[in-house]
Design a protein around this motif. Structure first.
Motif, mmCIF file in Angstrom:
data_model
loop_
_atom_site.group_PDB
_atom_site.id
_atom_site.type_symbol
_atom_site.label_atom_id
_atom_site.label_comp_id
_atom_site.label_asym_id
_atom_site.label_seq_id
_atom_site.Cartn_x
_atom_site.Cartn_y
_atom_site.Cartn_z
ATOM 1 N N ILE A 80 14.960 0.257 18.449
ATOM 2 C CA ILE A 80 15.738 0.895 17.395
ATOM 3 C C ILE A 80 15.413 2.385 17.419
ATOM 4 N N GLU A 81 16.454 3.206 17.423
ATOM 5 C CA GLU A 81 16.289 4.647 17.544
ATOM 6 C C GLU A 81 16.629 5.321 16.217
ATOM 7 N N THR A 82 15.866 6.351 15.874
ATOM 8 C CA THR A 82 16.181 7.175 14.726
ATOM 9 C C THR A 82 16.694 8.529 15.209
ATOM 10 N N VAL A 83 17.129 9.358 14.284
ATOM 11 C CA VAL A 83 17.689 10.666 14.660
ATOM 12 C C VAL A 83 16.645 11.511 15.365
ATOM 13 N N GLU A 84 15.404 11.495 14.882
ATOM 14 C CA GLU A 84 14.389 12.391 15.401
ATOM 15 C C GLU A 84 13.469 11.751 16.426
ATOM 16 N N THR A 85 13.317 10.452 16.384
ATOM 17 C CA THR A 85 12.363 9.809 17.272
ATOM 18 C C THR A 85 12.805 8.380 17.536
ATOM 19 N N GLN A 86 12.073 7.674 18.384
ATOM 20 C CA GLN A 86 12.378 6.285 18.682
ATOM 21 C C GLN A 86 11.310 5.379 18.082
ATOM 22 N N VAL A 87 11.748 4.326 17.445
ATOM 23 C CA VAL A 87 10.835 3.332 16.902
ATOM 24 C C VAL A 87 10.939 2.113 17.799
ATOM 25 N N GLY A 88 10.079 2.043 18.791
ATOM 26 C CA GLY A 88 10.149 0.946 19.742
ATOM 27 C C GLY A 88 9.393 -0.266 19.238
ATOM 28 N N PHE A 89 9.868 -1.423 19.589
ATOM 29 C CA PHE A 89 9.181 -2.660 19.224
ATOM 30 C C PHE A 89 9.598 -3.736 20.211
ATOM 31 N N SER A 90 8.824 -4.787 20.253
ATOM 32 C CA SER A 90 9.170 -5.945 21.077
ATOM 33 C C SER A 90 9.436 -7.123 20.165
ATOM 34 N N SER A 139 9.370 -16.720 15.968
ATOM 35 C CA SER A 139 9.902 -15.380 16.207
ATOM 36 C C SER A 139 8.824 -14.384 15.799
ATOM 37 N N VAL A 140 8.499 -13.451 16.701
ATOM 38 C CA VAL A 140 7.419 -12.493 16.450
ATOM 39 C C VAL A 140 7.918 -11.077 16.723
ATOM 40 N N ILE A 141 7.772 -10.196 15.740
ATOM 41 C CA ILE A 141 8.050 -8.772 15.905
ATOM 42 C C ILE A 141 6.720 -8.061 16.121
ATOM 43 N N VAL A 142 6.613 -7.254 17.190
ATOM 44 C CA VAL A 142 5.370 -6.542 17.482
ATOM 45 C C VAL A 142 5.665 -5.051 17.600
ATOM 46 N N PHE A 143 4.963 -4.258 16.788
ATOM 47 C CA PHE A 143 5.040 -2.799 16.838
ATOM 48 C C PHE A 143 3.722 -2.234 17.357
ATOM 49 N N GLU A 144 3.776 -1.124 18.049
ATOM 50 C CA GLU A 144 2.562 -0.345 18.203
ATOM 51 C C GLU A 144 2.195 0.165 16.809
ATOM 52 N N ARG A 145 0.908 0.177 16.520
ATOM 53 C CA ARG A 145 0.455 0.486 15.175
ATOM 54 C C ARG A 145 1.008 1.823 14.667
ATOM 55 N N GLU A 146 1.086 2.800 15.560
ATOM 56 C CA GLU A 146 1.585 4.121 15.173
ATOM 57 C C GLU A 146 3.022 4.036 14.665
ATOM 58 N N ASN A 147 3.842 3.242 15.353
ATOM 59 C CA ASN A 147 5.236 3.092 14.909
ATOM 60 C C ASN A 147 5.326 2.366 13.573
ATOM 61 N N ALA A 148 4.490 1.344 13.397
ATOM 62 C CA ALA A 148 4.502 0.616 12.127
ATOM 63 C C ALA A 148 4.111 1.540 10.977
ATOM 64 N N ARG A 183 1.294 -11.202 28.404
ATOM 65 C CA ARG A 183 -0.043 -10.773 28.016
ATOM 66 C C ARG A 183 -0.411 -9.438 28.642
ATOM 67 N N ARG A 184 0.138 -9.142 29.811
ATOM 68 C CA ARG A 184 -0.131 -7.850 30.453
ATOM 69 C C ARG A 184 0.395 -6.695 29.610
ATOM 70 N N ASP A 185 1.446 -6.933 28.821
ATOM 71 C CA ASP A 185 1.963 -5.891 27.934
ATOM 72 C C ASP A 185 0.923 -5.428 26.923
ATOM 73 N N PHE A 186 -0.101 -6.259 26.694
ATOM 74 C CA PHE A 186 -1.107 -5.940 25.684
ATOM 75 C C PHE A 186 -2.393 -5.390 26.305
ATOM 76 N N GLU A 187 -2.406 -5.169 27.618
ATOM 77 C CA GLU A 187 -3.635 -4.776 28.286
ATOM 78 C C GLU A 187 -3.970 -3.294 28.147
ATOM 79 N N ASP A 188 -3.082 -2.498 27.528
ATOM 80 C CA ASP A 188 -3.370 -1.074 27.390
ATOM 81 C C ASP A 188 -4.326 -0.779 26.240
ATOM 82 N N SER A 189 -4.762 -1.810 25.527
ATOM 83 C CA SER A 189 -5.716 -1.699 24.421
ATOM 84 C C SER A 189 -5.174 -0.918 23.228
ATOM 85 N N THR A 190 -3.876 -0.633 23.216
ATOM 86 C CA THR A 190 -3.279 0.037 22.067
ATOM 87 C C THR A 190 -3.242 -0.929 20.887
#
Length: 442
Positions: free
Chosen positions: A180-190, A74-83, A50-57
């Motif tokens: 998961i990484e792309t050529v130009e940027t990283q698409v991080g997820f948990s 099973s739950v995939i969670v992206f920061e909204r910007e990455n999604a 739950r602390r992972d979600f405390e940044d209010s992002t």
């Protein structure tokens, strides 16, 4: 429920295989070249998740229920910007208006309309299925998946309150984290897997090749490590006058060869120890250069003339870092020794000033002679309003750790003291004295 290194190694291979399949399917969907990045198998408590979600992002996720060989969620969670970045790639050819809307309304939580929500759900479903198919391939079995559910919000409650087996408070849960990484940027997820206990116990029984370790013992050892991390923070505060606290603390199970990838890719300053006993292993305290400067300034008397600024961590600067590391190591290992009712000796501190990966390579090489995987107690200690970032890596020998866990009396964890006893803690001439368990060579 019991586990062993072979079973966890299979889980790790499941995670790697699943991440690879998910990356390949994402490439096929978006026509953007991707690859699987770092994969970790974490044991985390409910409050830490739950602390992972405390940044209010703002975050979005896709949740599915599993039945068959693995039961749970099973739950995939992206920061909204990455999604949104992924959805934009998906829709730019078929829905150019959506592409414009995403650019104009960046930052608005209600930005997902029916089309973008459907696209995000499809992406999350494909990612979930990539992981699950990877697990099924490794296990040579069938895992059934429910209809995906789109979730959006800023708190952990939004994502996990409806998950029956989600850990609460101090419950220890198994968590797969992948990038998961792309050529130009990283698409991080948990990626969060919440298996039903009975289902996981049956799977572990099938995969184990030894007598195994009681899961409750691993839970207890993690609590012991948590107390050790808190002791390290207290010691740092006492010696430097900088008010520090534990920000992140995780127990990871990883492939040894991936440990260097998880260390910051920058010049670090720190100390390394080898410890011997039950368990044996290695302990590292690593600071970025700015934090190391703060420590030297706090511990070296004003006017000594041998600070990090004047000589790039010369004799007095190195001595200050080594002294702090020496006493933090004793405080950390004394707690283990007290609870295990044993003696853990540690070496004199070896000063490190190098790029992150190079700082841990010697440890990986030494352990790699006898094992493929390792439990890594990964802790980040910070100070509010000050430059003080310390990463602590405790990496036990796996066979010694298994013996220590089997001998562990979990009732002793809260009863035994973790505070090490030190004498003459003044200036850079401090000798790290031994506590009740860990003997220190100085």
């Amino acid at each position: 429920m019991k586990l062993d290194v072979n079973a966890l190694g299979t889980f790790y291979r499941m995670a790697r295989e699943g991440a690879g399949l998910a990356a390949g399917r994402l490439t096929h969907m978006t026509d953007v070249e991707t690859r699987a990045g770092v994969t970790k198998l974490n044991f985390m408590r409910g409050r830490e998740i739950r602390r992972d979600f405390e940044d209010s992002t703002a975050k979005v996720g896709v949740r599915v229920e599993l039945t068959g060989a693995i039961e749970g969620y099973s739950v995939i969670v992206f920061e909204r910007e990455n999604a949104l970045r992924i959805v934009e790639s998906l829709l730019e050819e078929s829905a150019t208006d959506t592409d414009s809307d995403l650019s104009d309304e960046a930052g608005e939580l209600d930005e997902f309309n029916e089309m973008t929500r459907s696209a995000a759900t499809e992406v999350g479903n494909i990612m979930n299925n990539g992981f699950i198919d990877g697990w099924a391939d490794v296990l040579e079995t069938v895992i059934d998946v429910s209809t995906p559910e789109f979730v959006e919000g800023r708190s952990a409650d939004t994502f996990f309150d409806e998950v029956e087996k989600a850990p609460a408070g101090d419950d220890l849960a198994l968590l797969f984290q992948s990038q998961i990484e792309t050529v130009e940027t990283q698409v991080g997820f948990s990626h969060y897997l919440f298996p039903e206990r009975e289902s996981m116990a049956a799977l572990l029984d099938r995969l184990r090749t030894s007598g195994g370790i009681e899961y409750d013992k691993l839970d207890g050892f993690d609590r012991m490590a948590e107390r050790g991390a808190e002791e390290v923070a207290k010691t740092a505060t006492t010696l430097t006058g900088i008010d520090t606290s534990v920000e992140i603390r995780r127990l990871n199970f990883v492939s040894l060869e991936t440990i260097p990838e998880q260390v910051p890719d920058e010049r670090l300053v720190g100390v390394a120890f080898e410890f011997d006993g039950v368990p044996s292993g290695y302990l590292l305290f690593l600071f970025d250069e700015e934090s190391a400067n703060e420590i030297v300034d706090a511990m070296v008397p004003t006017g000594a003339g041998d600070t990090a600024e004047t000589d790039g961590f010369g004799q007095m600067g190195q001595s200050a870092i080594q002294e702090l590391g020496n006493i933090m190591a004793s405080g950390f290992l004394d707690g283990w020794a007290n609870v295990l009712d044993t003696t853990i000796d540690h070496s004199t501190p070896e000063f490190i000033h190098d790029i992150g990966a190079a700082a841990v390579d010697p440890v990986v090489i030494q352990l790699g002679e006898d094992q493929e995987f390792a439990f890594v107690f990964d802790t980040v200690i910070v100070a509010a309003g000050r430059e003080f970032d310390c990463e602590v890596y405790a990496i036990p020998d796996e066979s010694d750790l298994e013996r220590a866990l089997n001998d562990l009396d979990v009732d002793r964890i809260e009863e035994e003291p973790t505070t090490a006893e030190f004498q003459n803690v003044t200036g850079t001439g401090t000798d790290g004295g031994a506590g009740t368990g860990a003997d220190t060579d100085t």
